[in-house]
Design a protein around this motif. Structure first.
Motif, PDB file in Angstrom:
ATOM      1  N   THR A   1      -0.658   5.818   4.475  1.00 13.39           N
ATOM      2  CA  THR A   1      -1.263   4.514   4.737  1.00 13.39           C
ATOM      3  C   THR A   1      -2.449   4.269   3.819  1.00 13.39           C
ATOM      4  O   THR A   1      -2.538   3.226   3.166  1.00 13.39           O
ATOM      5  N   VAL A   2      -3.345   5.249   3.766  1.00  8.07           N
ATOM      6  CA  VAL A   2      -4.536   5.096   2.922  1.00  8.07           C
ATOM      7  C   VAL A   2      -4.127   4.886   1.466  1.00  8.07           C
ATOM      8  O   VAL A   2      -4.599   3.965   0.791  1.00  8.07           O
ATOM      9  N   PHE A   3      -3.213   5.717   1.028  1.00  9.14           N
ATOM     10  CA  PHE A   3      -2.791   5.675  -0.368  1.00  9.14           C
ATOM     11  C   PHE A   3      -2.124   4.332  -0.693  1.00  9.14           C
ATOM     12  O   PHE A   3      -2.448   3.677  -1.680  1.00  9.14           O
ATOM     13  N   ALA A   4      -1.197   3.920   0.167  1.00  4.01           N
ATOM     14  CA  ALA A   4      -0.449   2.688  -0.079  1.00  4.01           C
ATOM     15  C   ALA A   4      -1.372   1.477  -0.069  1.00  4.01           C
ATOM     16  O   ALA A   4      -1.268   0.593  -0.920  1.00  4.01           O
ATOM     17  N   TRP A   5      -2.279   1.438   0.907  1.00  2.00           N
ATOM     18  CA  TRP A   5      -3.223   0.316   0.945  1.00  2.00           C
ATOM     19  C   TRP A   5      -4.100   0.295  -0.296  1.00  2.00           C
ATOM     20  O   TRP A   5      -4.392  -0.764  -0.855  1.00  2.00           O
ATOM     21  N   GLY A   6      -4.523   1.490  -0.753  1.00  2.00           N
ATOM     22  CA  GLY A   6      -5.333   1.570  -1.966  1.00  2.00           C
ATOM     23  C   GLY A   6      -4.609   0.968  -3.150  1.00  2.00           C
ATOM     24  O   GLY A   6      -5.142   0.100  -3.849  1.00  2.00           O
ATOM     25  N   VAL A   7      -3.375   1.402  -3.348  1.00  2.00           N
ATOM     26  CA  VAL A   7      -2.598   0.894  -4.477  1.00  2.00           C
ATOM     27  C   VAL A   7      -2.344  -0.608  -4.326  1.00  2.00           C
ATOM     28  O   VAL A   7      -2.479  -1.377  -5.264  1.00  2.00           O
ATOM     29  N   GLY A   8      -2.006  -1.015  -3.106  1.00  2.00           N
ATOM     30  CA  GLY A   8      -1.735  -2.428  -2.849  1.00  2.00           C
ATOM     31  C   GLY A   8      -2.939  -3.291  -3.186  1.00  2.00           C
ATOM     32  O   GLY A   8      -2.819  -4.312  -3.861  1.00  2.00           O
ATOM     33  N   LEU A   9      -4.103  -2.847  -2.728  1.00  2.00           N
ATOM     34  CA  LEU A   9      -5.312  -3.640  -2.988  1.00  2.00           C
ATOM     35  C   LEU A   9      -5.648  -3.658  -4.467  1.00  2.00           C
ATOM     36  O   LEU A   9      -6.113  -4.671  -4.996  1.00  2.00           O
ATOM     37  N   LEU A  10      -5.397  -2.534  -5.148  1.00  2.00           N
ATOM     38  CA  LEU A  10      -5.675  -2.468  -6.583  1.00  2.00           C
ATOM     39  C   LEU A  10      -4.835  -3.499  -7.332  1.00  2.00           C
ATOM     40  O   LEU A  10      -5.326  -4.227  -8.194  1.00  2.00           O
ATOM     41  N   ILE A  11      -3.566  -3.568  -6.978  1.00  2.00           N
ATOM     42  CA  ILE A  11      -2.678  -4.511  -7.657  1.00  2.00           C
ATOM     43  C   ILE A  11      -3.073  -5.949  -7.318  1.00  2.00           C
ATOM     44  O   ILE A  11      -3.023  -6.845  -8.148  1.00  2.00           O
ATOM     45  N   PHE A  12      -3.496  -6.148  -6.079  1.00  2.00           N
ATOM     46  CA  PHE A  12      -3.833  -7.488  -5.638  1.00  2.00           C
ATOM     47  C   PHE A  12      -5.232  -7.898  -6.095  1.00  2.00           C
ATOM     48  O   PHE A  12      -5.578  -9.073  -6.072  1.00  2.00           O
ATOM     49  N   PHE A  13      -6.010  -6.903  -6.551  1.00  2.00           N
ATOM     50  CA  PHE A  13      -7.427  -7.161  -6.788  1.00  2.00           C
ATOM     51  C   PHE A  13      -7.728  -8.355  -7.703  1.00  2.00           C
ATOM     52  O   PHE A  13      -8.600  -9.167  -7.389  1.00  2.00           O
ATOM     53  N   PRO A  14      -7.035  -8.499  -8.851  1.00  2.00           N
ATOM     54  CA  PRO A  14      -7.357  -9.651  -9.709  1.00  2.00           C
ATOM     55  C   PRO A  14      -7.255 -10.984  -8.966  1.00  2.00           C
ATOM     56  O   PRO A  14      -8.061 -11.885  -9.203  1.00  2.00           O
ATOM     57  N   ILE A  15      -6.282 -11.092  -8.074  1.00  2.00           N
ATOM     58  CA  ILE A  15      -6.138 -12.337  -7.326  1.00  2.00           C
ATOM     59  C   ILE A  15      -7.283 -12.475  -6.332  1.00  2.00           C
ATOM     60  O   ILE A  15      -7.921 -13.530  -6.225  1.00  2.00           O
ATOM     61  N   LEU A  16      -7.563 -11.368  -5.633  1.00  2.00           N
ATOM     62  CA  LEU A  16      -8.656 -11.373  -4.656  1.00  2.00           C
ATOM     63  C   LEU A  16      -9.967 -11.742  -5.347  1.00  2.00           C
ATOM     64  O   LEU A  16     -10.748 -12.566  -4.866  1.00  2.00           O
ATOM     65  N   TRP A  17     -10.198 -11.141  -6.516  1.00  2.00           N
ATOM     66  CA  TRP A  17     -11.439 -11.365  -7.253  1.00  2.00           C
ATOM     67  C   TRP A  17     -11.542 -12.834  -7.680  1.00  2.00           C
ATOM     68  O   TRP A  17     -12.608 -13.439  -7.613  1.00  2.00           O
ATOM     69  N   THR A  18     -10.419 -13.396  -8.096  1.00  2.00           N
ATOM     70  CA  THR A  18     -10.407 -14.807  -8.488  1.00  2.00           C
ATOM     71  C   THR A  18     -10.779 -15.684  -7.299  1.00  2.00           C
ATOM     72  O   THR A  18     -11.584 -16.617  -7.413  1.00  2.00           O
ATOM     73  N   ILE A  19     -10.190 -15.367  -6.142  1.00  2.00           N
ATOM     74  CA  ILE A  19     -10.469 -16.181  -4.957  1.00  2.00           C
ATOM     75  C   ILE A  19     -11.948 -16.063  -4.587  1.00  2.00           C
ATOM     76  O   ILE A  19     -12.626 -17.066  -4.335  1.00  2.00           O
ATOM     77  N   LEU A  20     -12.482 -14.818  -4.610  1.00  5.07           N
ATOM     78  CA  LEU A  20     -13.895 -14.622  -4.272  1.00  5.07           C
ATOM     79  C   LEU A  20     -14.800 -15.378  -5.243  1.00  5.07           C
ATOM     80  O   LEU A  20     -15.718 -16.084  -4.842  1.00  5.07           O
ATOM     81  N   THR A  21     -14.485 -15.226  -6.543  1.00  9.51           N
ATOM     82  CA  THR A  21     -15.343 -15.852  -7.555  1.00  9.51           C
ATOM     83  C   THR A  21     -15.361 -17.370  -7.413  1.00  9.51           C
ATOM     84  O   THR A  21     -16.359 -18.017  -7.717  1.00  9.51           O
TER      85      THR A  21
END
Lengths: 335, 276, 290
Positions: free
Chosen positions: B14-34
């Motif tokens: 779970t920890v590992f999968a969520w980590g990878v998932g968030l990493l891949i999603f991060f550019p989108i998340l960062w765009t939304i935050l910015t």
């Protein structure tokens, strides 16, 4: 009305000739069963009558009207499919009224006919369900309901009972027969099951490789099979066939005797043999008797339900002389 | 039957999968935050994740300064329009191939697929010149035409694979019930194929929405959809990260949501039924 | 099996689609082919003349052409390696039971739905920018000199951006394929004493091989035509460092207005794409029979 005449009808798929030239007359109000082993062309023949396939040559007429060129919708026939082919996205009511809607009937008339059909078929309580929520037997009845509301010239049934379990099959068989008695409409029924054919038909058409082997009433076919194929196909258990010396005694290449026309005795009789497997059905017992002198196949004999004969016993069989069927080298009946 | 997994192992995965998932999603998340930051905060060092003053200013600025709504509308018209027209042409074609297959059906299907493999750049010039001479450059009509044609093979294929799963018996039953061909398609086939048609619709809207070769080359100010509008941020002046993020978020949000709904059909659609 | 009625109806109903696609294919293709043999510059209208193979000679001997071919190969190859290897690993991970599987799946698939212009600009500015990008901040945080990705490693940067968009596609397809693997096969192998690694190499990978081939072929078709990402990040530069075949043809015809040479490039691109297409069509065609 529902008089259907096929004249010199043929069907080929590419180079494969499925139906050689074939003539058949179906009288108004008749219950006709097309029976034969799988691949004999019986379903194709039904689809030709339905208009779901084109004939390669020949003529089909329905009530004296040329129907060869008509699309299925214009032939005034109704069909019940093996898979029932209900419309899964419509309620039972909509399924049954679909042909009426297509015919452009008004809503009140549609409702009236659907209610009437539902009553006959015991579907009144299920009208608002979807086909997916019904049992196999109920689906079958919806398919029949959809067919009867059209008041067609004839009903076509394509192996309608093969997806039901054994008990239900017997019930539906009776229901369809009753329906035929009350509607008195022509029905054409395709099956590979000779029991269905024998019990339901007014007229049986036995097919093999697209050829009509024999046409007749069930008893006609049972009593006077025209050839070895019909003799072996109609009747259960199958007719016993004996070739060679014993057949020659009767001036035939092959003789046939039905299991129910043999009597069995422990002490005396014409043919001697040893009992192999015996199947006790309660009402009857089917004994498989090995008579090496006569034939390599075991001979099936029908006997009383509670006969006292066992595996390994030596027995004697006696055919009823007037029930022996004689066939020539080509397999045709000698009368 | 799947075997029971120890909780410890499940927790690790779970920890590992969520980590990878968030990493891949991060550019989108960062765009939304910015997109919710001020321009100064957008380039602040160290960057802040949530501890900034949330503002909607960028969204209103983007809407005011540019004709954002026009581009959004262009995207909607072009993607939905081309998909609907495509469906209208493809449903009858897929009906033919699925239910009345002939000797050449397979060849026709393969040929349709082969048109999809034509590299767009190979036909860019003639299309550009034809559009220039017929006044279709920078018009929605022009783009609808092109996108309909480039996605038509995918639409036909997807529908074909869905139609193949409908038993032909049911269509024959409709024929026996007196339905004309039109009635058969409208009352029986289409309602039964609704799930398939819906996912075809969804996937093709997504593909058309994100199409960026033809939209960039055939539009200027008037018919530019969001793909082309966003491209105008490639030569910016001054601070613009937050505004770029706001514009980007608005451009991807609707399609991201549609995409999540259609993810199951995506595989089948994009592999032409080769992987299900 | 059908009647003459339905056959003619079928022919009638398929014809709009066939005619449209036939027109879409034949008209522009023949025009491209025709233009490729002309001397045709948009800035000098009316001076078109037959040029024979001159455009081809010009286009094929242009040093930019070899750069473009090389860049195209690197771009396609690089993205394929990243997405296939990453996709297999991700699929193996997501196939395990864990809490929140649905949500993680949604997170992983998301980049596929981001339009190319958005992903390119977000990566270029907010991540790779040597002054304000997040990578520059990270580098500074650990005491390194910020790296100007798009200036010093432009092609690799574009490969990274494109691969980010296609990784979800590969993952999703490979995951779907992995889930169709009969678990009894794996259990049988386990009973036979196969270790995890040998199960992966002897059972899972062969099972995935078909899906991997499909991913390779479909991605290749799309990757040969990468355009928007290049246009908004590097504009093909510095020099020709990030010019692929698609971009070269675009630049030749719509930036330098040389329709003849651009068309010759288009024909070359079509030939290259066809080589890939033939393999892909065979795969899918086989599936059609099954």
């Amino acid at each position: 009305m529902g008089r259907i005449i096929l004249e010199q009808v043929t069907k080929s798929f590419g180079d494969v000739n499925v139906i050689p030239p074939l003539d058949l007359e179906i009288e108004d109000g008749e219950f006709v069963v097309f029976v034969g082993p799988s691949g004999c062309g019986k379903s194709t023949l039904l689809r030709l009558i339905a208009g779901l396939e084109d004939v390669s040559s020949g003529q089909i007429s329905i009530d004296g009207r040329a129907a060869t060129e008509l699309p299925p919708a214009k032939r005034g026939l109704a069909m019940v499919f093996q898979s029932y082919a209900l419309y899964p996205h419509m309620s039972v009511r909509k399924n049954i009224s679909f042909p009426l809607k297509m015919a452009g009937l008004d809503q009140a008339e549609q409702n009236k006919r659907v209610e009437a059909a539902a009553k006959v078929l015991n579907l009144t309580d299920y009208l608002d369900r979807r086909p997916g929520q019904l049992s196999g037997g109920q689906r079958q009845r919806v398919a029949i309901g959809r067919a009867i509301v059209r008041e067609p010239a004839a009903f076509l049934f394509d192996e309608p009972l093969s997806n039901l379990d054994a008990a239900l099959r017997v019930n539906m068989r009776l229901e369809i027969s009753e329906l035929h008695n009350s509607l008195e409409t022509t029905m054409i029924y395709v099956t590979h099951d000779q029991v269905e054919a024998m019990t339901m038909a007014d007229k049986i058409v036995v097919l093999r490789a697209g050829h009509i082997e024999q046409v007749g009433t069930p008893l006609d076919l049972y009593r006077n099979p025209r050839n070895l194929f019909v003799a072996g196909f109609i009747g259960s258990p199958k007719m016993n066939f004996i070739e060679g010396a014993e057949a020659a005694k009767h001036n035939a290449a092959t003789i046939g005797i039905r299991p129910e026309h043999l009597s069995i005795s422990k002490s005396e009789g014409q043919w001697k043999g040893t009992v192999g497997v015996s199947e006790h059905l309660g009402s009857d017992t089917f004994l498989h008797v090995h008579a090496k002198d006569l034939t390599s196949e075991p001979i099936t004999v029908r006997s009383d339900g509670e006969v006292d004969i066992h595996h390994g016993d030596t027995v004697f069989l006696s055919p009823q002389d007037d029930k022996i069927h004689r066939f020539d080298k080509e397999g045709l009946r000698i009368s | 039957m799947a075997r029971a997994v120890t909780p410890a192992r499940k927790a690790t995965v779970t920890v590992f999968a969520w980590g990878v998932g968030l990493l891949i999603f991060f550019p989108i998340l960062w765009t939304i935050l910015t997109s919710f930051k001020t321009e100064a905060e957008a380039i602040a060092s160290p960057p802040s994740f949530v501890g900034f003053d949330w503002t909607l200013e960028n969204y209103s600025t983007v809407m005011e300064r540019s004709n954002y709504f026009l581009h959004f509308l262009n995207s909607v018209v072009i993607s939905v329009g081309s998909t609907l027209i495509g469906l209208l042409v493809a449903i009858p074609a897929a009906w033919s191939m699925a239910f009345v297959p002939g000797k050449r059906t397979k060849d026709v299907l393969m040929w349709m697929l082969s048109t999809k493999m034509l590299p767009p750049v190979g036909v860019l010039i003639p299309i550009y010149l034809i559009f220039r001479d017929t006044g279709l450059l920078d018009t929605r009509t022009g783009l609808v035409i092109v996108l309909t044609l480039i996605n038509l093979p995918i639409i036909v294929w997807m529908l074909y694979t869905y139609f193949k799963e409908i038993p032909v018996d049911i269509l024959e039953a409709a024929r026996m019930d007196g339905a004309s061909l039109r009635a058969e398609i409208i009352y029986v086939l289409t309602p039964m194929a609704v799930p398939g048609i819906a996912s075809t619709l969804l996937l093709n809207i997504i593909l058309a929405w994100n199409e960026a070769f033809w939209t960039l080359n055939l539009t200027a100010a008037n018919a530019a959809p969001l793909t082309a509008f966003i491209a105008s941020y490639s030569s910016p002046e001054g601070l613009f990260y937050a505004k770029l993020s706001a514009a980007s978020t608005m451009a991807i949000a609707p399609i991201l949501i549609m995409g999540w709904f259609s993810q199951k059909q995506l595989v089948r659609g994009l592999t032409f039924g080769a992987v299900k | 099996m059908a009647t003459q009625h339905s056959k003619s109806a079928a022919r009638f109903m398929i014809s709009p689609a066939v005619l449209l696609l036939l027109g879409w294919m034949l008209i522009p293709l023949s025009l491209t082919l025709y233009f490729s043999f002309l001397r045709y510059n948009l800035l000098m209208p009316g001076t078109e003349e037959w040029a024979g193979f001159l455009n081809y000679r010009f286009f094929l001997t242009d040093p930019a052409f070899f750069d473009a071919i090389w860049n195209t190969l690197l771009l396609v190859g690089g993205v394929l390696v990243i997405t296939i290897v990453g996709g297999v690993l991700l699929a193996l991970l997501l196939d395990q039971p864990f809490w929140g599987q649905g949500i993680v799946r949604i997170l992983v698939i998301a980049p596929f739905f981001v339009m190319p212009t958005v992903s390119a600009l977000v990566w270029k500015n907010m991540f790779m920018n040597p002054v304000n990008g997040l990578f520059a901040f990270l580098a500074k945080a650990v005491g390194l000199e910020p790296f100007d990705f798009l200036a010093h490693a432009p092609l690799s940067s574009i490969i990274l951006i494109v691969a980010w968009g296609w990784l979800p596609f590969a993952t999703l397809i490979l995951l779907t394929a992995l889930q169709s693997l009969d678990s009894e096969q794996l259990e049988a192998a386990e009973m036979d004493g196969a270790s995890w690694l040998s199960r992966f190499f002897y059972i899972m990978l062969p099972h995935l091989s078909r899906a991997i081939t499909v991913v390779i072929l479909i991605q290749t078709i799309f990757l040969l035509s990468v355009f928007a990402e290049i246009l908004v990040t590097t504009n093909g530069g510095p020099g020709t460092a990030t010019t692929n075949l698609t971009f070269l043809v675009y630049a030749q015809s719509l930036l330098q207005f040389d329709v003849g040479a651009g068309s010759a490039g288009g024909v070359v691109a079509i030939i290259l794409a066809n080589i890939v297409a033939i393999f892909l069509m065979r795969m899918i065609g086989k599936n059609l029979d099954a």
